[in-house]
Design a protein around this motif. Structure first.
Motif, PDB file in Angstrom:
ATOM      1  N   CYS A  39      43.842  54.074  13.721  1.00  0.00           N
ATOM      2  CA  CYS A  39      44.294  52.686  13.608  1.00  0.00           C
ATOM      3  C   CYS A  39      45.505  52.397  14.491  1.00  0.00           C
ATOM      4  O   CYS A  39      45.753  51.248  14.844  1.00  0.00           O
ATOM      5  CB  CYS A  39      44.625  52.365  12.156  1.00  0.00           C
ATOM      6  SG  CYS A  39      43.225  52.554  11.031  1.00  0.00           S
ATOM      7  N   GLY A  40      46.258  53.424  14.844  1.00  0.00           N
ATOM      8  CA  GLY A  40      47.435  53.206  15.674  1.00  0.00           C
ATOM      9  C   GLY A  40      47.141  53.191  17.151  1.00  0.00           C
ATOM     10  O   GLY A  40      48.012  52.857  17.957  1.00  0.00           O
TER      11      GLY A  40
ATOM     12  N   GLU B 218      46.218  45.576  19.173  1.00  0.00           N
ATOM     13  CA  GLU B 218      46.064  44.588  18.102  1.00  0.00           C
ATOM     14  C   GLU B 218      45.085  43.490  18.469  1.00  0.00           C
ATOM     15  O   GLU B 218      44.325  43.014  17.630  1.00  0.00           O
ATOM     16  CB  GLU B 218      47.425  43.992  17.747  1.00  0.00           C
ATOM     17  CG  GLU B 218      47.405  43.127  16.501  1.00  0.00           C
ATOM     18  CD  GLU B 218      48.790  42.791  16.001  1.00  0.00           C
ATOM     19  OE1 GLU B 218      48.920  41.859  15.194  1.00  0.00           O
ATOM     20  OE2 GLU B 218      49.754  43.465  16.434  1.00  0.00           O
TER      21      GLU B 218
ATOM     22  N   GLU C  41      45.846  57.155  10.223  1.00  0.00           N
ATOM     23  CA  GLU C  41      47.056  56.341  10.424  1.00  0.00           C
ATOM     24  C   GLU C  41      46.853  54.921   9.902  1.00  0.00           C
ATOM     25  O   GLU C  41      47.112  53.932  10.586  1.00  0.00           O
ATOM     26  CB  GLU C  41      47.442  56.324  11.913  1.00  0.00           C
ATOM     27  CG  GLU C  41      47.682  57.691  12.512  1.00  0.00           C
ATOM     28  CD  GLU C  41      48.800  58.469  11.816  1.00  0.00           C
ATOM     29  OE1 GLU C  41      49.589  57.848  11.085  1.00  0.00           O
ATOM     30  OE2 GLU C  41      48.866  59.694  11.999  1.00  0.00           O
TER      31      GLU C  41
ATOM     32  N   GLU D 241      49.321  51.977  10.253  1.00  0.00           N
ATOM     33  CA  GLU D 241      49.499  51.241  11.511  1.00  0.00           C
ATOM     34  C   GLU D 241      48.632  49.991  11.574  1.00  0.00           C
ATOM     35  O   GLU D 241      48.695  49.238  12.542  1.00  0.00           O
ATOM     36  CB  GLU D 241      49.150  52.144  12.699  1.00  0.00           C
ATOM     37  CG  GLU D 241      49.896  53.462  12.743  1.00  0.00           C
ATOM     38  CD  GLU D 241      51.370  53.273  13.013  1.00  0.00           C
ATOM     39  OE1 GLU D 241      51.737  52.221  13.550  1.00  0.00           O
ATOM     40  OE2 GLU D 241      52.164  54.183  12.668  1.00  0.00           O
TER      41      GLU D 241
ATOM     42  N   THR E 183      47.416  58.894   6.165  1.00  0.00           N
ATOM     43  CA  THR E 183      48.673  58.428   6.763  1.00  0.00           C
ATOM     44  C   THR E 183      49.774  59.457   6.540  1.00  0.00           C
ATOM     45  O   THR E 183      49.726  60.231   5.581  1.00  0.00           O
ATOM     46  CB  THR E 183      49.111  57.083   6.157  1.00  0.00           C
ATOM     47  OG1 THR E 183      50.277  56.612   6.838  1.00  0.00           O
ATOM     48  CG2 THR E 183      49.416  57.210   4.684  1.00  0.00           C
TER      49      THR E 183
ATOM     50  N   ARG F 283      52.846  58.075   6.742  1.00  0.00           N
ATOM     51  CA  ARG F 283      53.908  57.137   6.380  1.00  0.00           C
ATOM     52  C   ARG F 283      54.075  57.041   4.859  1.00  0.00           C
ATOM     53  O   ARG F 283      53.169  57.386   4.091  1.00  0.00           O
ATOM     54  CB  ARG F 283      53.600  55.749   6.945  1.00  0.00           C
ATOM     55  CG  ARG F 283      53.698  55.681   8.463  1.00  0.00           C
ATOM     56  CD  ARG F 283      53.441  54.270   8.934  1.00  0.00           C
ATOM     57  NE  ARG F 283      53.677  54.122  10.359  1.00  0.00           N
ATOM     58  CZ  ARG F 283      54.853  53.872  10.900  1.00  0.00           C
ATOM     59  NH1 ARG F 283      55.917  53.744  10.130  1.00  0.00           N
ATOM     60  NH2 ARG F 283      54.980  53.743  12.207  1.00  0.00           N
TER      61      ARG F 283
ATOM     62  N   ARG G  16      55.127  45.254   4.494  1.00  0.00           N
ATOM     63  CA  ARG G  16      54.423  45.629   5.726  1.00  0.00           C
ATOM     64  C   ARG G  16      53.032  46.180   5.422  1.00  0.00           C
ATOM     65  O   ARG G  16      52.259  46.455   6.338  1.00  0.00           O
ATOM     66  CB  ARG G  16      55.242  46.678   6.485  1.00  0.00           C
ATOM     67  CG  ARG G  16      56.580  46.141   7.000  1.00  0.00           C
ATOM     68  CD  ARG G  16      57.479  47.256   7.475  1.00  0.00           C
ATOM     69  NE  ARG G  16      56.843  48.093   8.464  1.00  0.00           N
ATOM     70  CZ  ARG G  16      57.232  49.327   8.769  1.00  0.00           C
ATOM     71  NH1 ARG G  16      58.272  49.861   8.141  1.00  0.00           N
ATOM     72  NH2 ARG G  16      56.606  50.022   9.685  1.00  0.00           N
TER      73      ARG G  16
END
Length: 515
Positions: free
Chosen positions: A255-256, A260, A298, A301, A338, A340, A350
């Motif tokens: 995903c990162g 976008e 990820e 992201e 992830t 994160r 977020r």
């Protein structure tokens, strides 16, 4: 035009040659229009297919005097229009004075900008099977009459055959493209995953693998948590291989790594012409994963807009292509991962709270390498074998004395991925000599004792356990042989008598005692 004396047989022959002259139905329809309009006041022609179960009329080709186009315009019709279609089945050819006044033709004519035109509409039937519809629209100035209807009526068979052949050819081409696309994609994924296995499944990752086995046969979402480089993709692949979806695709999405502005197109696909550069229809990664597993690496992201659409997929099992008008059902199992702190991202707004709890049905935390250091010797051996094979080395290099000790004293902030890179770097630098890993220095643990080549009485019992396990593993590879060309001492690059002393100290039987 009415004064023209026509040979109907010649008319039928010329139209048949044109409509059956190409599998590109839009080209054939355009050629037909240019010929037919010499005898009939036609400015448009179109092929339609009626999807009875969906209540949709799909326009698959449209020709004007300028060009012909292959289309897929799907127009829903009202219940009244659906009843009208059933009631008029016995009337194969119909004259519609104004398309905008007819419940069936109105929504389709609106799509073609022809509400005020009249048309000859003919059901295409072969062997009592309704195959589709041909519409011939007038030029806006002249009207159709009985002669024009009679001419069109005789063309039922060639138009029905042409439409059927085109639809079948289009379906075969679509399936061929899907298979070729899937084959390329899956081959790439298989090459990436070749040789990957769960090292430490019986030791440092035992708890993780127990959770994997519990959830693998279900379709519940799984959230893998852990530092970068801990092997989340390998665990996700293990879940897939142990599941009922193991024969389906395993599609990985970083995903990162997706820009976008391309996120929706990559994940959900797009229709032809949806945006500049969309020259053909494209399936997204969710469609590629149909019947299998989608691994969203990820996940932290993912931008907010994509989070909303992902939540809908998880809840409704449906996606919308960019530029599409109809939802597409997908049967997928989602595994997200992830490094994160998603809970911290929730407080910062977020990451969506509803998506977080939808993904966090079954969380699995993967420990970092420093917390399962007992797996390091096995990982080193695995990477030596893998990288030696990739580098086409004639023989496996040996480990220098104290190499394992040096590696086990390092904290490995980059986890398993950093260890893999360290092994590859050592193989490149070794030039056939034993691997020393001399560039690895203890970091963030300055109080660690100096590493000596021999075990001392003051060393940690945990280190003794790891050393004993490593020696036993090498002995198993050598069939219990300590010295000689195929002995464990040669592989460990240690004097046989020193190895025997170490084995005696660690309680590892050898010689007759081992039998």
């Amino acid at each position: 035009m009415k004064g023209t004396v026509m040979d109907e047989k010649n008319f039928f022959r010329e139209v048949t040659l044109r409509i059956c002259g190409s599998l590109e139905i839009e080209k054939a329809l355009w050629e037909c229009l240019l010929y037919i309009r010499q005898f009939i006041p036609a400015s448009h022609m179109a092929f339609h297919v009626y999807h009875r179960d969906l209540g949709i009329i799909e326009t698959v080709a449209h020709a004007t005097t300028e060009t012909g186009k292959a289309l897929s315009i799907r127009t829903p019709i009202s219940p009244k229009a659906r009843r009208q279609i059933e009631e008029q089945r016995s009337v194969r050819v119909r004259l519609i004075d104004r398309l905008g006044d007819n419940a069936v033709t109105r929504p389709v004519a609106r799509q073609l900008g022809a509400l005020n035109l009249s048309a000859i509409v003919m059901d295409l039937v072969l062997e009592r099977t309704f195959l589709g519809i041909l519409s011939v629209l007038n030029d806006g100035e002249n009207k159709f009459d009985d002669i024009h209807i009679r001419l069109m009526r005789c063309l039922n068979e060639p138009f029905a055959i042409a439409l059927t052949n085109s639809l079948r050819f289009r379906e075969l081409s679509h399936l061929r493209d899907l298979l070729a696309d899937d084959n390329r994609y899956l081959q790439d994924e298989l090459r990436k995953m070749a040789g990957e296995e769960i090292i430490g499944a019986d030791f440092g990752l035992r708890g993780v693998m127990e959770l994997v086995r519990q959830v693998a046969h279900l379709d519940s979402p799984v959230l893998l948590l852990g530092e970068t480089g801990t092997g989340k993709e390998v665990v996700a692949n293990a879940i897939h291989n142990l599941s009922l979806r193991k024969d389906g695709p395993f599609i990985k999405v970083n995903c990162g790594a997706i820009p976008e502005n391309l996120m929706d197109s990559e994940l959900f696909g797009h229709e032809k012409g949806a945006f500049t550069g969309a020259f053909s229809r494209k399936r997204g990664l969710f469609e590629r994963a149909h019947g299998g597993t989608l691994f969203l690496d990820e996940i932290g992201e993912l931008p907010p807009e994509a989070q909303v659409r992902l939540l809908r997929v998880l809840q409704e099992k449906e996606i919308d292509r960019v530029g599409g008008s109809n939802p597409i059902r997908v049967d997928i199992r989602v595994i997200a991962a992830t490094h994160r702190d998603l809970e911290a991202m929730l407080t910062q707004r977020r990451f969506r709270e509803d998506l977080y709890f939808r993904l966090r049905v079954f969380p699995i935390s993967i420990p970092p390498l420093r917390e399962r250091i007992a797996d390091l010797p096995a990982l080193v051996q695995h990477f030596i074998q893998k990288k030696s094979r990739d580098m086409k080395l004639d023989r496996l290099p040996m480990l220098a004395p104290a190499a394992i000790d040096r590696l086990m004293a390092y904290p490995w902030p980059g986890n398993v991925r950093e260890l893999e890179n360290a092994v590859e770097r050592a193989l490149i630098l070794s030039r056939g000599k034993p691997l020393t890993f001399s560039d690895i220095r203890p970091r963030a643990c300055e109080q660690a004792p100096a590493i000596q080549p021999e075990l001392k009485q003051t060393e940690s019992p945990a280190l003794d356990i790891v050393m004993a396990r490593h020696i036993r593993r090498v002995l198993d590879m050598c069939g219990g042989r300590v010295e000689g060309p195929r002995g464990a001492a040669l592989i460990l690059d240690i004097n046989p008598s020193t190895l025997r002393k170490r084995m005696k100290k660690l309680g590892i039987p050898f010689g007759r005692k081992a039998r």
